[in-house]
Write an enzyme that holds these catalytic residues in place. Structure first.
Site, PDB file in Angstrom:
ATOM      1  N   CYS A  15     -78.866  10.062 -34.539  1.00 12.82           N
ATOM      2  CA  CYS A  15     -79.334   9.049 -35.485  1.00 12.82           C
ATOM      3  C   CYS A  15     -78.169   8.632 -36.374  1.00 12.82           C
ATOM      4  O   CYS A  15     -77.083   9.227 -36.330  1.00 12.82           O
ATOM      5  CB  CYS A  15     -80.504   9.560 -36.330  1.00 12.82           C
ATOM      6  SG  CYS A  15     -80.014  10.870 -37.475  1.00 12.82           S
ATOM      7  N   CYS A  83     -36.337  27.250 -19.431  1.00 12.47           N
ATOM      8  CA  CYS A  83     -36.803  28.470 -20.104  1.00 12.47           C
ATOM      9  C   CYS A  83     -38.148  28.194 -20.760  1.00 12.47           C
ATOM     10  O   CYS A  83     -38.622  27.056 -20.791  1.00 12.47           O
ATOM     11  CB  CYS A  83     -35.792  28.944 -21.152  1.00 12.47           C
ATOM     12  SG  CYS A  83     -35.605  27.787 -22.531  1.00 12.47           S
ATOM     13  N   CYS A  86     -38.462  25.420 -23.290  1.00 12.40           N
ATOM     14  CA  CYS A  86     -38.632  24.046 -22.793  1.00 12.40           C
ATOM     15  C   CYS A  86     -40.106  23.677 -22.759  1.00 12.40           C
ATOM     16  O   CYS A  86     -40.498  22.558 -23.123  1.00 12.40           O
ATOM     17  CB  CYS A  86     -38.021  23.904 -21.399  1.00 12.40           C
ATOM     18  SG  CYS A  86     -36.234  24.148 -21.339  1.00 12.40           S
ATOM     19  N   ASP A 502     -69.608 -20.999 -30.052  1.00 11.14           N
ATOM     20  CA  ASP A 502     -68.432 -21.413 -29.303  1.00 11.14           C
ATOM     21  C   ASP A 502     -68.785 -22.721 -28.586  1.00 11.14           C
ATOM     22  O   ASP A 502     -69.917 -22.881 -28.122  1.00 11.14           O
ATOM     23  CB  ASP A 502     -68.053 -20.338 -28.283  1.00 11.14           C
ATOM     24  CG  ASP A 502     -66.853 -20.752 -27.452  1.00 11.14           C
ATOM     25  OD1 ASP A 502     -65.798 -21.015 -28.027  1.00 11.14           O
ATOM     26  OD2 ASP A 502     -66.999 -20.827 -26.214  1.00 11.14           O
ATOM     27  N   ASP A 700     -69.660 -17.223 -24.509  1.00 15.69           N
ATOM     28  CA  ASP A 700     -69.861 -16.922 -23.085  1.00 15.69           C
ATOM     29  C   ASP A 700     -68.589 -16.500 -22.366  1.00 15.69           C
ATOM     30  O   ASP A 700     -68.621 -16.166 -21.197  1.00 15.69           O
ATOM     31  CB  ASP A 700     -70.457 -18.140 -22.364  1.00 15.69           C
ATOM     32  CG  ASP A 700     -69.427 -19.261 -22.181  1.00 15.69           C
ATOM     33  OD1 ASP A 700     -68.538 -19.379 -23.038  1.00 15.69           O
ATOM     34  OD2 ASP A 700     -69.517 -19.986 -21.184  1.00 15.69           O
ATOM     35  N   ASP A 704     -64.377 -14.853 -26.290  1.00 24.24           N
ATOM     36  CA  ASP A 704     -65.403 -14.713 -27.316  1.00 24.24           C
ATOM     37  C   ASP A 704     -65.756 -13.253 -27.586  1.00 24.24           C
ATOM     38  O   ASP A 704     -66.411 -12.947 -28.577  1.00 24.24           O
ATOM     39  CB  ASP A 704     -66.684 -15.453 -26.906  1.00 24.24           C
ATOM     40  CG  ASP A 704     -66.452 -16.926 -26.622  1.00 24.24           C
ATOM     41  OD1 ASP A 704     -65.648 -17.530 -27.349  1.00 24.24           O
ATOM     42  OD2 ASP A 704     -67.058 -17.453 -25.675  1.00 24.24           O
TER      43      ASP A 704
END
Length: 818
Positions: A15, A83, A86, A502, A700, A704
């Site tokens: 929730c 070693c 490293c 748009d 679309d 967008d």
């Protein structure tokens, strides 16, 4: 302080209160700045100082709070170590310098590295790069999981878990409920009162209580440990008291004469159904990001010393020369060094017309090459590409949304301790007054049973299910195809102030078409002019030329043959038709004196946002053809309906101001934002939000997607790209703009129903909790069953409140939404 930001996929939230708990916990860490946990997208955006805090400490804190982090694990060989020190150096390089690495361990003996990381924050390229920068080598693992597979796997596991627990709960609860109700109402004979029947009820209820209901105990404990109370606490308390009281009666018959095993089982199973549906919806959250990532091809063709070589996309580096054949996706951003083609950038820009590309032009990864062959140099790869930036914008916009805490959770935070307090006070007072444990216990149980969260738990999900079901109805024309992806969108849509549209593909068709054919000179009919223009354009691959040819074919015109076709560098095309030299192209291709007769018409077309193409025959004006992206038939009516709903309508587009203003005037737009680049759309939405307005975004295209995610509610046109659909909170699968006012009307109707449900759920509690506590006992004129409310009646009242809630929700199916 040089801040670093992580976008962390979190699992285990039940929730909005869980999100708040994570925020509080993370803010207690030294070096952690802003924390924003979004329950809907299940993401945590965390800003921190890497000098003080570490990514691993943040992940550990999330897990210590009782939640999980979706991680990817990989193992691969490391070379160059001499070693054990490293190995330690590589571990430090990965753990300290690569954001998103949860844990890295390197085994010097086996020369292998095991790395756990967050796929949305880093990738194998960055991990291998860090190892190489530290002076060692790494053998890249074979391509396996894609970047978001690990997160999706975690979501799928959650869905399977919720579904499995619900099915188990339903299998045990249904016979328990039928037998118990049948016995209470005397429908199944005297045998049902035998002692063994209660043991059968116990056997049926126990798996539901401790398997199906296990999540509520865990969630409730997390909540209480963080000094808060959520729905899990309410469910766990209500079901446990009924179950434990029934167990006491079963073991000690003198304690009572009725068991309530069916009450606890029904509570848990019904609410688990809601959680299962919620998990199924949330499991798809990452779909938009995965779809965006799917635009990138898996491989790319690199040209080295004249030889072509196909390599994994992750191995492409800046400066590489790449080749893209016709129809292939462009793998990374770059600059064309040879070849020419038209590239379909609609997946990124939303504009339907392919863009011509030649030497020196830029190309964008994820777009589709047309009919030409392109060779280009990679300029931006990996997380630097335009597509990667859009992915990042979507992630940030989703993560920046404030968690929406449902009405039930808000009230439950106060309701739970209040009910527990009332129950305890009831028990103490009646034990003191009567001196008998059992009556006091029964009154306490009656209080807790009547305060059962069943109606509270059903109030919201049943209304949302009915509302979304109403929106998804088929066979009813414009009423069909309104799909709410998240219940939160229903609530937020009721409070919207502004709708941002748009232009391309939303208000307009998204496909160029011929709107006007204006003949001049010796051409007396539009058919003659269109036939001549189409004959020349038949040799062109340009979308505007194809629109002219399509218009001629739609009118059934027979096109004459055209010879000696020639295209002139983006200005237009020409050919010989019937002995005449015909040119068709932009007005600036011709001398102004040649266009004097058509100048006024050309300016008129341009003021209307149309593209004017001049037709010349033997250097004499023959006419003008106008092409435009035409308005959808329903746009003006839909915008008028939005105004009727007291909403401000804003249009946002990458087109020029003249086109935008012309469209806006035709359909009744209130405000226009023109010449907006794809990556600026979400900024414009944010600017409107900063004025205190709640914004709904309609779009679309992939360009967008960030704006849809940034908006308070994103409406995705279903006929657009899948990514826009995945990013949107509301999907209009019919592709009709009329769906916007209908979706808002439906959301308002649904929220009214939710508020009615919650009112009735709490009305019953507000009236009957005092009755259950014995408030009417002193009044002898009151019927005895009310003076001493038996838990059976309390359970009946609870069930009645649930029935009223469900019945009220079902009314939405018959509601007429305008």
């Amino acid at each position: 302080m040089s801040e670093r930001t992580l976008n962390i996929p979190v699992t285990g939230m039940t929730c909005a209160n869980c999100a708040a708990n994570i925020e509080r916990g993370l803010k207690k860490l030294d070096g952690v700045g802003d924390v924003n946990v979004n329950f809907a997208s299940e993401k945590a955006n965390v800003s921190f100082d890497p000098q003080t805090a570490s990514a691993s400490a943040i992940f550990d804190k999330i897990e210590s709070l009782g939640f999980g982090v979706a991680k990817t694990k990989t193992e691969f060989p490391v070379t160059g170590m001499t070693c054990a020190n490293c190995a330690a150096n590589i571990e430090r390089a990965l753990n300290k310098k690569v954001p998103g690495v949860v844990d890295a361990s390197v085994n010097f003996a086996s020369e292998r590295a095991t790395v756990e990381y967050i796929a949305s924050e880093t990738d194998l390229d960055e991990i291998v790069g860090a190892i190489e920068k530290a002076g060692y080598g790494a053998i890249r693992p074979e391509a396996g999981e894609t970047e978001m597979d690990a997160e999706q796997r975690a979501r799928d596991a959650e869905i399977r878990d919720q579904t499995r627990k619900f099915v188990v709960g339903a299998i045990f609860t249904l016979p328990l409920f039928i037998l118990s109700m049948g016995r209470d109402f005397g429908l199944i004979g005297a045998w049902s009162h035998a002692a063994w029947v209660n043991w059968l009820f116990f056997a049926l209820a126990t798996p539901v209580q401790f398997y199906t209901g296990f999540d509520y105990y865990v969630g409730g404990w997390k909540s209480l440990r963080n000094k808060s109370a959520n729905m899990d606490v309410l469910v766990a308390m209500g079901s446990s008291v009924a179950y434990l009281y029934s167990l006491v009666v079963l073991l000690f018959p003198a304690a009572g004469d009725h068991v309530y095993f069916e009450t606890s089982a029904v509570i848990i199973t019904l609410i688990k159904l809601g959680k299962m549906l919620e998990a199924r919806t949330k499991g798809k959250t990452g779909g938009a990001i995965r779809k965006l990532m799917g635009l990138r091809p898996d491989t790319a063709t690199i040209v080295e010393d004249g030889d072509e070589k196909e390599v994994p996309l992750t191995q492409v580096k800046k400066g590489d020369t790449l080749m893209v054949r016709p129809g292939e996706r462009i793998p990374v951003d770059g600059e064309v060094i040879s070849g020419a083609s038209a590239v379909d950038e609609s997946m990124l820009t939303g504009e339907p017309i392919p863009v011509d590309k030649k030497e020196g032009d830029t190309v964008v990864g994820g777009t589709i090459n047309g009919e030409g062959l392109l060779k280009f140099e990679a300029t931006r790869v990996g997380k630097e590409t335009a597509l990667a930036q859009i992915i990042r914008l979507v992630q940030e916009a989703q993560g920046s949304k404030p968690p929406i805490q449902g009405l039930a959770d808000k009230v439950a935070a106060v309701f739970v301790p209040a009910v527990i307090g009332i129950a305890l006070v009831t028990f103490v007072v009646w034990w003191f007054l009567v001196g008998d444990f059992v009556p006091a216990m029964i009154r306490m149980v009656a209080v807790l049973v009547i305060a059962c969260p069943c109606a509270l738990g059903l109030a919201t999900p049943t209304a949302i299910m009915a509302g979304t079901g109403k929106g998804a109805e088929t066979g009813k024309g414009a009423e069909a195809g309104i799909l709410f992806k998240r219940g939160e969108a229903l609530e937020t849509a009721t409070h919207l102030d502004t709708i941002v549209l748009d232009k391309t593909g939303t208000i307009t068709e998204g496909k160029p078409s011929v709107t006007d054919v204006e003949p001049f000179g010796r051409f007396e009919t539009r058919e003659d002019l269109l036939k001549l223009a189409a004959a020349v354009e038949r040799g062109s691959e340009h979308p505007l030329g194809r629109a002219v040819v399509t218009a001629a074919k739609n009118e059934g015109l027979d096109l004459p043959e055209a010879d000696d076709f020639k295209a002139s560098g983006g200005f237009g095309v020409e050919a010989t038709v019937g002995g005449d030299r015909v040119k068709i192209g932009k007005p600036k291709w011709f001398d102004a004196d040649m266009l004097s007769e058509a100048k006024e018409r050309i300016e008129t077309f341009q003021s209307e946002g149309k593209t004017a193409m001049v037709v010349m025959v033997n250097d004499e004006l023959a006419g003008v053809v106008a092409v435009a992206d035409t308005l959808k038939e329903e746009s003006a009516n839909a915008i008028r309906q939005l105004h009727d709903q007291h909403l401000k309508v804003v249009m946002i587009t990458g087109d020029n101001q003249a086109t935008a203003d012309a469209i806006a005037e035709q359909v009744g737009i209130d405000a226009v934002h023109a010449e907006v680049r794809p990556d600026e759309k979400s900024d414009r939405v944010r600017e409107i939000q900063e004025k205190g307005e709640l914004v709904g975004m309609v779009g679309d295209g992939i360009n967008d997607a960030p704006a849809l995610a940034q908006a308070d509610v994103g409406f995705a046109i279903g006929t657009g790209t899948d990514v826009a659909i995945e990013t949107g909170d509301v999907i209009l699968s019919s592709g009709s703009l009329k769906g916007i006012p209908k979706a808002i009307g439906l959301s308002r109707a649904t929220m009214r129903t939710i508020k009615q449900n919650l009112f009735w759920a709490f009305f019953y509690n507000a009236i009957l909790i005092p009755v259950a506590a014995g408030a009417l006992y002193p009044f002898e004129s009151v019927p005895g069953f009310l003076r001493q409310l038996h838990p059976i009646l309390a359970a009946f009242a609870m069930a009645f409140s649930s029935i009223s809630v469900v019945t009220n929700s079902l009314r939405l199916y018959r509601a007429k939404v305008e």
